[in-house]
Each structure stands twice: as C-alpha cells, then as structure tokens.
Design a protein around this motif. Structure first.
Motif, PDB file in Angstrom:
ATOM      1  N   ALA A  96     107.303  45.841 -39.083  1.00 24.97           N
ATOM      2  CA  ALA A  96     107.346  45.903 -37.646  1.00 24.97           C
ATOM      3  C   ALA A  96     105.795  45.626 -37.381  1.00 24.97           C
ATOM      4  CB  ALA A  96     107.918  47.491 -37.028  1.00 24.97           C
ATOM      5  N   VAL A  97     105.622  45.277 -36.120  1.00 23.15           N
ATOM      6  CA  VAL A  97     104.269  45.400 -35.518  1.00 23.15           C
ATOM      7  C   VAL A  97     103.793  46.643 -35.012  1.00 23.15           C
ATOM      8  CG1 VAL A  97     102.972  44.307 -33.753  1.00 23.15           C
ATOM      9  CG2 VAL A  97     104.687  42.845 -34.663  1.00 23.15           C
ATOM     10  N   THR A  98     102.793  47.126 -35.650  1.00 22.87           N
ATOM     11  CA  THR A  98     102.186  48.303 -35.298  1.00 22.87           C
ATOM     12  C   THR A  98     100.784  48.218 -35.176  1.00 22.87           C
ATOM     13  OG1 THR A  98     101.811  49.069 -37.576  1.00 22.87           O
ATOM     14  CG2 THR A  98     103.863  49.687 -36.822  1.00 22.87           C
ATOM     15  N   ASN A  99     100.285  48.969 -34.201  1.00 21.94           N
ATOM     16  CA  ASN A  99      98.835  48.956 -33.950  1.00 21.94           C
ATOM     17  C   ASN A  99      97.947  49.544 -35.279  1.00 21.94           C
ATOM     18  OD1 ASN A  99      98.873  48.334 -31.234  1.00 21.94           O
ATOM     19  ND2 ASN A  99      98.806  50.639 -30.641  1.00 21.94           N
ATOM     20  N   ALA A 100      98.427  50.574 -36.052  1.00 21.73           N
ATOM     21  CA  ALA A 100      97.759  50.698 -37.440  1.00 21.73           C
ATOM     22  C   ALA A 100      97.837  49.348 -38.439  1.00 21.73           C
ATOM     23  CB  ALA A 100      98.679  51.679 -38.149  1.00 21.73           C
ATOM     24  N   GLY A 101      98.935  48.570 -38.294  1.00 19.94           N
ATOM     25  CA  GLY A 101      99.235  47.348 -38.962  1.00 19.94           C
ATOM     26  C   GLY A 101      97.875  46.258 -38.680  1.00 19.94           C
ATOM     27  N   ILE A 102      97.830  45.776 -37.231  1.00 23.70           N
ATOM     28  CA  ILE A 102      96.594  45.225 -36.767  1.00 23.70           C
ATOM     29  C   ILE A 102      95.417  45.737 -37.353  1.00 23.70           C
ATOM     30  CG2 ILE A 102      95.729  44.180 -34.649  1.00 23.70           C
ATOM     31  CD1 ILE A 102      98.300  44.740 -33.228  1.00 23.70           C
ATOM     32  N   GLU A 103      95.048  46.928 -37.118  1.00 29.26           N
ATOM     33  CA  GLU A 103      93.834  47.637 -37.304  1.00 29.26           C
ATOM     34  C   GLU A 103      93.661  47.370 -38.919  1.00 29.26           C
ATOM     35  OE1 GLU A 103      90.256  49.997 -36.390  1.00 29.26           O
ATOM     36  OE2 GLU A 103      91.688  49.130 -35.057  1.00 29.26           O
ATOM     37  N   ALA A 104      94.286  47.672 -39.646  1.00 29.41           N
ATOM     38  CA  ALA A 104      94.177  47.574 -40.993  1.00 29.41           C
ATOM     39  C   ALA A 104      93.765  45.852 -41.404  1.00 29.41           C
ATOM     40  CB  ALA A 104      95.426  48.164 -41.895  1.00 29.41           C
ATOM     41  N   GLN A 105      94.677  45.200 -40.777  1.00 28.29           N
ATOM     42  CA  GLN A 105      94.546  43.644 -41.249  1.00 28.29           C
ATOM     43  C   GLN A 105      93.165  43.071 -40.574  1.00 28.29           C
ATOM     44  OE1 GLN A 105      98.090  42.230 -39.080  1.00 28.29           O
ATOM     45  NE2 GLN A 105      99.145  41.873 -40.867  1.00 28.29           N
ATOM     46  N   CYS A 106      92.851  43.639 -39.612  1.00 33.39           N
ATOM     47  CA  CYS A 106      91.316  43.214 -39.172  1.00 33.39           C
ATOM     48  C   CYS A 106      90.130  43.714 -39.787  1.00 33.39           C
ATOM     49  CB  CYS A 106      91.122  43.841 -37.610  1.00 33.39           C
ATOM     50  SG  CYS A 106      92.343  43.159 -36.278  1.00 33.39           S
ATOM     51  N   LEU A 107      90.514  44.827 -40.517  1.00 34.51           N
ATOM     52  CA  LEU A 107      89.461  45.640 -41.066  1.00 34.51           C
ATOM     53  C   LEU A 107      89.324  45.011 -42.583  1.00 34.51           C
ATOM     54  CD1 LEU A 107      89.653  49.349 -40.293  1.00 34.51           C
ATOM     55  CD2 LEU A 107      88.115  47.683 -39.375  1.00 34.51           C
ATOM     56  N   LEU A 108      90.416  44.661 -42.910  1.00 34.06           N
ATOM     57  CA  LEU A 108      90.567  43.966 -44.294  1.00 34.06           C
ATOM     58  C   LEU A 108      90.023  42.588 -44.146  1.00 34.06           C
ATOM     59  CD1 LEU A 108      94.087  44.778 -45.417  1.00 34.06           C
ATOM     60  CD2 LEU A 108      92.058  45.177 -46.848  1.00 34.06           C
ATOM     61  N   LYS A 109      90.089  41.781 -43.075  1.00 30.90           N
ATOM     62  CA  LYS A 109      89.571  40.532 -42.958  1.00 30.90           C
ATOM     63  C   LYS A 109      88.058  40.901 -42.820  1.00 30.90           C
ATOM     64  CE  LYS A 109      89.692  36.530 -39.510  1.00 30.90           C
ATOM     65  NZ  LYS A 109      90.372  36.065 -38.439  1.00 30.90           N
ATOM     66  N   ARG A 110      87.779  41.710 -41.890  1.00 31.62           N
ATOM     67  CA  ARG A 110      86.304  41.934 -41.801  1.00 31.62           C
ATOM     68  C   ARG A 110      85.557  42.312 -43.162  1.00 31.62           C
ATOM     69  NH1 ARG A 110      82.684  43.927 -37.376  1.00 31.62           N
ATOM     70  NH2 ARG A 110      80.642  45.037 -38.249  1.00 31.62           N
TER      71      ARG A 110
END
Length: 145
Positions: A74-88
């Motif tokens: 599912a789409v979650t804010n924690a998922g977006i956050e973790a993906q963004c940090l991994l990308k960075r």
C-alpha cells in the motif's frame, strides 16, 4: 428428473440483486478508500522528495518518525519517506511511489549491508526499514547526499 438451469423465481432474482448491490458497494468503497496516488489511474503516481536536514538527520517531508515500517502493498507516507531517503543516499529504490516493494526492499538490503560492513552497525539485513534502520538511513542520507 429435471436438468438444466433452476427456475428463476423471486429467490434467484433477490440473490442477483444483492450480488449486484454488493459489487457496486465494494467498487464505490474501494474508490473512496483508495489512496490518492491510485485514484483514477492503474498505477501509483511518482512523488517528489522535498529534502531538509535537522539535527544531522535527513527528512523528505512525508514522515518524521523512526518506527513505522513501510508497507510492501500500500502507499504510505513512511514508504515515500524511506524511498526518498534511499534515493538521496544513492541506493536506487525505483519509482518513488510509496509502495515499498521488491526494488525498495532490495535497496534497503544494500543499505543495511553497507551500514553493517562499513560502519559497524548491527542492523538486521532484511530489507525492512524499521526502528534500527530509520536512524541510520536518516544520518547516511544527510551525510552522503
């Protein structure tokens, strides 16, 4: 003995009406409850990461805690956050869509392996961003952007 379809009496008509009503209700409820990322589309939308740094930790503007585990389904804010940090941090999670699926889990596994081998952490290498991984990911993302 009579074979073939049952007589379509009031019982069969009532069952069909109920089935149609339940199907319609399920579709409507699914549309209402579906995350905005999926509304009107067949795939998740890509999110924009809005990075900031506070107290030596990176944040992407979607989740600021250290305990919620991103969902693989599912789409979650924690998922977006973790993906963004991994990308960075230069661990490609794939599309930033908030669903922490196979690509994101593989990126998290690579990150956890690095942290254990290069920095002496003792993080479980499981591809799950949980209470052990969040602080390390926030620190590494700000230090290695």
């Amino acid at each position: 003995m009579i074979t073939g379809p049952r007589h379509e009496g009031s019982e069969t008509t009532l069952r069909r009406s109920i089935a149609i009503a339940l199907t319609a209700a399920t579709l409507i409820a699914g549309t209402i409850a579906a995350p905005a990322a999926f509304a009107g589309t067949s795939t998740a939308q890509a999110y924009t990461c809005r990075y900031s740094v506070s107290a030596g930790r990176a944040y992407a503007g979607y989740y600021s805690g250290n305990t919620v585990i991103p969902s693989p389904t599912a789409v979650t804010n924690a998922g977006i956050e973790a993906q963004c940090l991994l990308k960075r941090a230069k661990f490609d999670p794939g599309t930033i869509d908030g669903v922490f699926g196979n690509n994101s889990q593989a990126a998290a596994t690579r990150f956890q392996t690095l942290m254990n081998n290069a920095f002496g952490y003792n993080i479980a290498i499981d591809g799950i961003v949980g209470s052990e991984t969040w602080p390390a990911l926030r620190w590494y993302a700000q230090a290695n952007a």
